[in-house]
Design an enzyme around this catalytic site. Structure first.
Site, PDB file in Angstrom:
ATOM      1  N   LYS A  54       0.834  -1.206   0.000  1.00 57.67           N
ATOM      2  CA  LYS A  54       0.000   0.000   0.000  1.00 57.67           C
ATOM      3  C   LYS A  54       0.871   1.259   0.000  1.00 57.67           C
ATOM      4  CE  LYS A  54      -1.874   2.681   3.006  1.00 57.67           C
ATOM      5  NZ  LYS A  54      -1.659   3.938   2.272  1.00 57.67           N
TER       6      LYS A  54
ATOM      7  N   GLY B   6       6.979   4.644   8.135  1.00 57.54           N
ATOM      8  CA  GLY B   6       6.138   5.821   8.318  1.00 57.54           C
ATOM      9  C   GLY B   6       6.363   6.419   9.691  1.00 57.54           C
TER      10      GLY B   6
ATOM     11  N   GLU C  98       9.993   0.848  10.258  1.00 57.37           N
ATOM     12  CA  GLU C  98      11.004   1.899  10.009  1.00 57.37           C
ATOM     13  C   GLU C  98      10.301   3.222  10.278  1.00 57.37           C
ATOM     14  OE1 GLU C  98      14.171   1.500   8.958  1.00 57.37           O
ATOM     15  OE2 GLU C  98      14.116  -0.651   8.654  1.00 57.37           O
TER      16      GLU C  98
ATOM     17  N   CYS D  28      13.501  10.763   6.834  1.00 57.86           N
ATOM     18  CA  CYS D  28      13.455  10.252   8.205  1.00 57.86           C
ATOM     19  C   CYS D  28      14.793  10.431   8.914  1.00 57.86           C
ATOM     20  CB  CYS D  28      13.067   8.780   8.185  1.00 57.86           C
ATOM     21  SG  CYS D  28      14.081   7.831   7.030  1.00 57.86           S
TER      22      CYS D  28
ATOM     23  N   GLU E  19       9.946  15.447  15.600  1.00 60.01           N
ATOM     24  CA  GLU E  19      10.248  15.383  14.169  1.00 60.01           C
ATOM     25  C   GLU E  19       9.351  16.360  13.403  1.00 60.01           C
ATOM     26  OE1 GLU E  19       8.965  11.914  11.923  1.00 60.01           O
ATOM     27  OE2 GLU E  19      10.944  11.804  11.001  1.00 60.01           O
TER      28      GLU E  19
HETATM   29  P1  NAD Z   1       2.338   8.059   8.173  1.00 60.32           P
HETATM   30  O1  NAD Z   1       2.651   7.159   9.313  1.00 60.32           O
HETATM   31  O2  NAD Z   1       1.280   9.075   8.348  1.00 60.32           O
HETATM   32  O3  NAD Z   1       1.896   7.201   6.905  1.00 60.32           O
HETATM   33  C1  NAD Z   1       2.709   6.155   6.401  1.00 60.32           C
HETATM   34  C2  NAD Z   1       1.824   5.152   5.686  1.00 60.32           C
HETATM   35  O4  NAD Z   1       0.953   4.540   6.645  1.00 60.32           O
HETATM   36  C3  NAD Z   1       0.928   5.743   4.611  1.00 60.32           C
HETATM   37  O5  NAD Z   1       0.847   4.830   3.551  1.00 60.32           O
HETATM   38  C4  NAD Z   1      -0.409   5.876   5.332  1.00 60.32           C
HETATM   39  O6  NAD Z   1      -1.512   5.845   4.451  1.00 60.32           O
HETATM   40  C5  NAD Z   1      -0.396   4.650   6.220  1.00 60.32           C
HETATM   41  N1  NAD Z   1      -1.226   4.736   7.432  1.00 60.32           N
HETATM   42  C6  NAD Z   1      -1.660   5.848   8.079  1.00 60.32           C
HETATM   43  N2  NAD Z   1      -2.375   5.490   9.169  1.00 60.32           N
HETATM   44  C7  NAD Z   1      -2.378   4.134   9.205  1.00 60.32           C
HETATM   45  C8  NAD Z   1      -2.931   3.165  10.096  1.00 60.32           C
HETATM   46  N3  NAD Z   1      -3.632   3.522  11.179  1.00 60.32           N
HETATM   47  N4  NAD Z   1      -2.713   1.854   9.845  1.00 60.32           N
HETATM   48  C9  NAD Z   1      -2.004   1.464   8.776  1.00 60.32           C
HETATM   49  N5  NAD Z   1      -1.465   2.326   7.885  1.00 60.32           N
HETATM   50  C10 NAD Z   1      -1.638   3.643   8.099  1.00 60.32           C
HETATM   51  O7  NAD Z   1       3.723   8.704   7.760  1.00 60.32           O
HETATM   52  P2  NAD Z   1       4.001   9.732   6.578  1.00 60.32           P
HETATM   53  O8  NAD Z   1       3.595  11.076   7.034  1.00 60.32           O
HETATM   54  O9  NAD Z   1       3.463   9.214   5.289  1.00 60.32           O
HETATM   55  O10 NAD Z   1       5.591   9.620   6.442  1.00 60.32           O
HETATM   56  C11 NAD Z   1       6.430  10.343   7.220  1.00 60.32           C
HETATM   57  C12 NAD Z   1       7.006   9.510   8.345  1.00 60.32           C
HETATM   58  O11 NAD Z   1       7.678   8.368   7.792  1.00 60.32           O
HETATM   59  C13 NAD Z   1       8.052  10.262   9.122  1.00 60.32           C
HETATM   60  O12 NAD Z   1       7.837  10.054  10.491  1.00 60.32           O
HETATM   61  C14 NAD Z   1       9.364   9.624   8.669  1.00 60.32           C
HETATM   62  O13 NAD Z   1      10.410   9.739   9.601  1.00 60.32           O
HETATM   63  C15 NAD Z   1       8.954   8.221   8.430  1.00 60.32           C
HETATM   64  N6  NAD Z   1       9.898   7.524   7.546  1.00 60.32           N
HETATM   65  C16 NAD Z   1      10.760   6.617   8.081  1.00 60.32           C
HETATM   66  C17 NAD Z   1      11.696   5.969   7.267  1.00 60.32           C
HETATM   67  C18 NAD Z   1      12.663   4.967   7.835  1.00 60.32           C
HETATM   68  O14 NAD Z   1      13.284   4.253   7.063  1.00 60.32           O
HETATM   69  N7  NAD Z   1      12.805   4.883   9.163  1.00 60.32           N
HETATM   70  C19 NAD Z   1      11.743   6.246   5.902  1.00 60.32           C
HETATM   71  C20 NAD Z   1      10.844   7.179   5.380  1.00 60.32           C
HETATM   72  C21 NAD Z   1       9.919   7.810   6.211  1.00 60.32           C
END
Ligand code: NAD
Length: 482
Positions: A187, A239, A261, A295, A392
């Site tokens: 997804k 995320g 991650e 991230c 963050e």
């Molecule tokens: P997010 O957690 O809001 O969303 C990430 C994904 O999860 C999206 O596809 C979203 O639709 C989905 N999602 C949202 N709520 C959900 C739920 N309740 N259950 C299942 N899926 C759900 O994050 P974002 O704003 O898209 O991305 C930014 C974040 O990602 C930042 O915190 C960043 O640090 C992190 N990130 C981490 C890494 C890593 O490798 N550690 C890499 C890239 C981004």
């Protein structure tokens, strides 16, 4: 005194003539593009001009059921039974096709996500195909990755990715899962679905058996349906820490494996003996690269006291020369903020930083009128307890503090709920060894920042995650060792 640049590059936009985009994208289930059961679509827009690019089918619970059952069938009937060297050939084919279409993928990534074409062209897309190449190589060599053990696939993996590196995160997830014999329901994030849909076309072209990879779009509700599906064996999530915590709770007691991650708040440390001009470029790369939507961004800067004034002055001068604008222009350093929601979040934190007593400096660059933009920003006079130092922001906003001794900066760097990455700039190898050993973070770069390789593991301590991706470690999240 603020010096503004007195020169301009002529525009050099990358052409969009060569890309093929449909007006509407369906779900990719069982090797075919199919409409969602409930027939709902949502728009994906270009954040640099707020124009709609395409509409994308939104998957509901019934679609997730279909996708998971097609992945299960493909796992039982084909993929887990296939000779590993044959599986490797498919993964290799995806890598080659991606490489052949790299120009098209780069342009679409920049249009859908807002990142500068220089980054999507030189980082996102080449690294994505490199990941597929790397894990294609492991498919028939797992006995060397895990000597004396037999590595068995887990089954069906549900994979959820964010919007900051849409194609690259898809590659990080798919390549090791497929190479080890798992099938997948992926997804993408709701603001950046397009390169994943193009990847679905590549997967069709590579002739992958139907159901081995399924791609479903939608937001949090779609993600939840995937996480909670009873026939999923593993959840791989990248995320926010907030959603990561939700997933940990949701899968607790279910027997599902998981890797997470999550977020970060990396310390980037500059010692007095560092090569200062090089370090300035490193700071710029660490926090302004990809609009700070990284991230592992170096969002906390620690400068040793004796050079603080010089570093900050030089940094401000460099910020004023950064080009913010059209993501498709090859001269652009900083593109558009990914969404209105993210822009509002950045603005909220910048207001908070001012309220907390920080001294703000923003680049004198001009910002386009339409679209979502934010000028590179730094804060001085902040302290460890400030929220802009602890939380963050995920935007081009840097919090700067000073330090006197090695021990002091290690304590400050570790004073964070996160532990994903960090950077150290010094002429002395001994300091590099000390700092990299004592800071609790998954990756620490020395005299560089934001460098990635498929062979290197990447993962976080503390609230930054569970498990690693990349390298041999990345295989471990998708196998059971017997
Ligand atoms: P997010 O957690 O809001 O969303 C990430 C994904 O999860 C999206 O596809 C979203 O639709 C989905 N999602 C949202 N709520 C959900 C739920 N309740 N259950 C299942 N899926 C759900 O994050 P974002 O704003 O898209 O991305 C930014 C974040 O990602 C930042 O915190 C960043 O640090 C992190 N990130 C981490 C890494 C890593 O490798 N550690 C890499 C890239 C981004």
């Amino acid at each position: 005194m603020r010096k503004t640049k007195n020169w301009e590059y002529s525009p050099a936009p990358e052409s969009t003539d060569h890309i093929k985009l449909k007006k509407q994208y369906d779900l990719f289930i069982n090797g075919e593009f199919v409409p969602g059961v409930e027939g709902r679509y949502f728009d994906t827009i270009n954040p640099s001009n707020e124009e709609k690019i395409a509409e994308v089918a939104e998957a509901g619970k019934a679609d997730i059921d279909k996708a998971v059952s097609s992945a299960r069938k493909a796992y039982n009937k084909t993929w887990s039974k296939m000779l590993p060297k044959e599986r490797g050939k498919y993964v290799f084919r995806i890598a080659r096709l991606l490489q052949e279409r790299s120009r098209e993928f780069s342009v679409i990534e920049s249009m859908d996500g807002g990142k500068p074409i220089r980054e999507s062209r030189d980082v996102d897309v080449p690294l994505s195909s490199a990941h597929f190449f790397y894990y294609a190589g492991w498919a028939d060599k797992l006995e060397y990755a895990f000597p004396g053990r037999v590595a068995k696939p887990l089954g069906v993996a549900g994979q959820i990715i964010p919007w900051n590196f849409p194609l690259l995160m898809a590659a990080w997830k798919l390549a090791p899962a497929l190479a080890t014999g798992n099938t997948v329901v992926l997804k993408p994030a709701e603001t950046t679905p397009l390169t994943a849909m193009k990847l679905a076309e590549v997967i069709q072209e590579a002739d992958l058996p139907p159901g081995v990879v399924n791609i479903v779009n939608g937001g949090g509700t779609t993600g939840q349906a995937l996480v909670n599906h009873r026939d999923i064996d593993k959840i791989a999530f990248t995320g926010s820490t907030e959603v990561g915590k939700y997933i940990m709770k949701a899968v607790a007691g279910s027997g599902k494996k998981y890797t997470l991650e999550l977020g970060g708040k990396a310390a980037n440390i500059i010692f007095e003996d560092a090569a200062i001009d090089q370090a300035i470029e490193g700071i710029v790369n660490a926090i302004f690269f990809n609009q700070g939507h990284v991230c592992c961004a170096g969002s906390r800067l620690y400068v040793q006291e004796g050079i603080a004034d010089e570093v900050i002055l030089k940094l401000q001068g460099r910020m004023d020369t950064l080009i913010v604008g059209d993501p498709l222009d090859k001269n652009t350093d900083i593109g558009a903020i990914n969404s209105k929601m993210q822009l509002d979040k950045i603005k909220m934190y910048v207001d908070l930083g001012k309220d907390e007593g920080g001294t703000i400096y923003q680049s004198s660059c001009s910002l386009p009128k339409k679209g979502y933009w934010f000028a590179p920003t730094i804060f001085k006079d902040v302290s460890q307890s400030n929220r802009i130092v602890q939380e963050e922001i995920f935007g081009p906003v840097l919090a700067i503090q000073t330090f006197r001794t090695v021990d002091e900066v290690i304590t400050k760097a570790n004073n964070s709920p996160y532990g994903l990455s960090g950077g150290v700039w010094t002429d002395k190898g001994s300091k590099i060894f000390k700092v990299t050993q004592d800071i609790r973070a998954g990756v620490i770069w020395a005299n560089t920042f934001n460098k990635f390789d498929p062979g290197s593991p990447f993962g976080g301590y503390k609230e930054s995650g569970v498990g690693s991706e990349g390298g041999i470690e990345g295989l471990m999240g998708y196998v059971e060792l017997v």
